[in-house]
Design an enzyme around this catalytic site. Structure first.
Site, mmCIF file in Angstrom:
data_model
loop_
_atom_site.group_PDB
_atom_site.id
_atom_site.type_symbol
_atom_site.label_atom_id
_atom_site.label_comp_id
_atom_site.label_asym_id
_atom_site.label_seq_id
_atom_site.Cartn_x
_atom_site.Cartn_y
_atom_site.Cartn_z
ATOM 1 N N ASP A 213 -5.135 -1.306 8.058
ATOM 2 C CA ASP A 213 -5.020 -2.647 7.312
ATOM 3 C C ASP A 213 -4.097 -3.336 8.676
ATOM 4 O O ASP A 213 -3.088 -3.862 8.142
ATOM 5 C CB ASP A 213 -4.135 -2.668 6.170
ATOM 6 C CG ASP A 213 -4.011 -3.909 5.425
ATOM 7 O OD1 ASP A 213 -4.776 -4.952 5.595
ATOM 8 O OD2 ASP A 213 -2.947 -3.730 4.615
ATOM 9 N N SER B 172 0.947 -1.309 0.099
ATOM 10 C CA SER B 172 -0.027 0.050 -0.042
ATOM 11 C C SER B 172 0.915 1.187 0.101
ATOM 12 O O SER B 172 0.537 2.336 -0.480
ATOM 13 C CB SER B 172 -0.879 0.123 1.036
ATOM 14 O OG SER B 172 -0.304 -0.204 2.419
HETATM 15 N N1 SAM Z 1 -1.117 -2.230 4.441
HETATM 16 C C1 SAM Z 1 0.066 -3.155 3.818
HETATM 17 C C2 SAM Z 1 -0.048 -3.408 2.475
HETATM 18 O O1 SAM Z 1 -1.110 -3.436 2.059
HETATM 19 O O2 SAM Z 1 0.749 -3.544 1.614
HETATM 20 C C3 SAM Z 1 0.096 -4.428 4.364
HETATM 21 C C4 SAM Z 1 0.114 -4.449 6.068
HETATM 22 S S1 SAM Z 1 0.338 -5.682 6.728
HETATM 23 C C5 SAM Z 1 -1.384 -6.396 6.588
HETATM 24 C C6 SAM Z 1 -0.009 -5.100 8.692
HETATM 25 C C7 SAM Z 1 1.516 -4.625 9.202
HETATM 26 O O3 SAM Z 1 0.804 -3.901 10.175
HETATM 27 C C8 SAM Z 1 2.323 -5.664 9.694
HETATM 28 O O4 SAM Z 1 3.554 -5.154 8.838
HETATM 29 C C9 SAM Z 1 2.637 -5.463 11.209
HETATM 30 O O5 SAM Z 1 3.892 -5.474 11.305
HETATM 31 C C10 SAM Z 1 1.997 -4.157 11.228
HETATM 32 N N2 SAM Z 1 1.542 -3.760 12.691
HETATM 33 C C11 SAM Z 1 0.863 -4.346 13.494
HETATM 34 N N3 SAM Z 1 0.445 -3.888 14.565
HETATM 35 C C12 SAM Z 1 0.730 -2.647 14.102
HETATM 36 C C13 SAM Z 1 0.473 -1.562 14.747
HETATM 37 N N4 SAM Z 1 -0.229 -1.263 16.192
HETATM 38 N N5 SAM Z 1 0.688 -0.274 14.475
HETATM 39 C C14 SAM Z 1 1.562 -0.076 13.220
HETATM 40 N N6 SAM Z 1 1.754 -1.238 12.783
HETATM 41 C C15 SAM Z 1 1.306 -2.277 13.073
#
Ligand code: SAM
Length: 302
Positions: A175, A108
């Site tokens: 996400d 994203s």
């Molecule tokens: N949005 C990205 C995309 O579409 O390419 C994918 C994101 S992935 C589903 C979720 C990410 O959130 C992971 O890399 C994880 O390490 C991170 N994450 C988990 N908890 C979080 C938080 N509280 N704040 C920020 N990042 C977090």
């Protein structure tokens, strides 16, 4: 510490849905000249190698984006052309693969930056130390200066500090990986707080559709929130297979992996529904893993 790493899943069916919706939403929001701020609360690493160690291990892109490439889809000959929104999604991914194929998959942050204009802003939150380091390094190569901010902070906890942005135009993509059960409640809490600060922003939440009460409740609760706030909403889902646990001939039980997911938007662009109406049936058809493949598209509100 979290174990979820998006690189294992890059380009899977959930990414196809999420990123098609993201691009269609951005395309609409970027028609106006006024600056847009995009806040990505859970950014991931930004850029992925589909032939790399992580993606190669699970091969989820093979049943995701790669099924949309005519060259990798034997059944594609004679199938109707892709709907606008899906064709546009592939066009964006192709921009990252000038030599053809899809070796590089943009997450994203890179999809968004690719579409933004110089005067727009991008705020990226990523908490996992390894992914945050990779994201930092990937973003540094763009030499985008102050246009992009990478924050190693909790996206749920601090992303609202950017709302409302000075131009009062923003898209917030939420996400999470939902590996912690409390993520479901935190999403709702986050969107509730963000809407209070900035009622006219566009909010896009990705969620898994799995047999778990919290997952089942989340879109229903987001709908209630939007309705109570008097805001329009849109909910798009894509199912690629049954969620039933399968027992093989030796009696061993196998979980099916992620069978379905959804994108819930509050204040969606008014053009989004029509674009998804054409694209979702094709996603369900091309990405189907069994006869349970399906889609849904609902909307409501002002
Ligand atoms: N949005 C990205 C995309 O579409 O390419 C994918 C994101 S992935 C589903 C979720 C990410 O959130 C992971 O890399 C994880 O390490 C991170 N994450 C988990 N908890 C979080 C938080 N509280 N704040 C920020 N990042 C977090």
């Amino acid at each position: 510490m979290f174990s979820y790493r998006h690189a294992f899943h890059a380009g899977n069916h959930a990414d196809v849905l999420k990123h098609t919706v993201l691009i269609a939403t951005l395309d609409h929001l970027l028609e106006k000249d006024a600056a847009l701020t995009v806040v990505d609360t859970h950014a991931g690493a930004g850029l992925y190698r589909l032939d790399g160690d992580y993606a190669g291990t699970s091969g989820e892109a093979a049943d995701g984006i790669l099924r949309l490439f005519p060259e990798s889809n034997a059944a594609a000959a004679g199938t109707p052309p892709l709907a606008d929104a899906l064709a546009r999604y592939l066009e964006v991914v192709r921009d990252f693969n000038p030599k053809g194929g899809a070796r590089i998959y943009p997450g994203s942050p890179f999809i968004t930056h690719h579409l933004l204009r110089d005067h727009d802003k991008l705020k990226l939150f990523e908490l996992h130390p390894t992914d945050a380091r990779t994201l930092d390094a990937n973003i540094a190569q763009l030499e985008a200066g102050r246009q992009i901010a990478v924050l190693r902070e909790d996206g749920f906890g601090s992303a609202t500090k950017f709302l409302p942005p000075p131009s009062r135009r923003a898209l917030v993509l939420c996400d999470p990986s939902y590996e912690i059960k409390s993520d479901y409640a935190r999403v709702l809490e986050f969107v509730t707080g963000a809407l209070k600060r900035f009622a006219t922003g566009t909010y896009a939440v990705w969620y898994p559709i799995i047999p778990r009460p919290e997952a089942h409740d989340l879109p229903r609760r987001l709908k209630t929130l939007a309705t109570k706030s008097g805001k329009p909403w849109l909910n798009a889902t894509l199912t690629v297979k049954s969620s039933k646990i399968v027992t093989d001939t030796s009696g061993a039980k196998h979980r099916p992996g992620l069978p379905a997911s959804g994108m819930f938007l509050i204040n969606p662009p008014h053009t989004l529904k029509a674009r998804l109406q054409a694209a979702l049936p094709q996603m369900a058809e091309r990405l189907a893993q069994d006869r349970n493949a399906a889609f849904s598209l609902d909307s409501g509100g002002a």
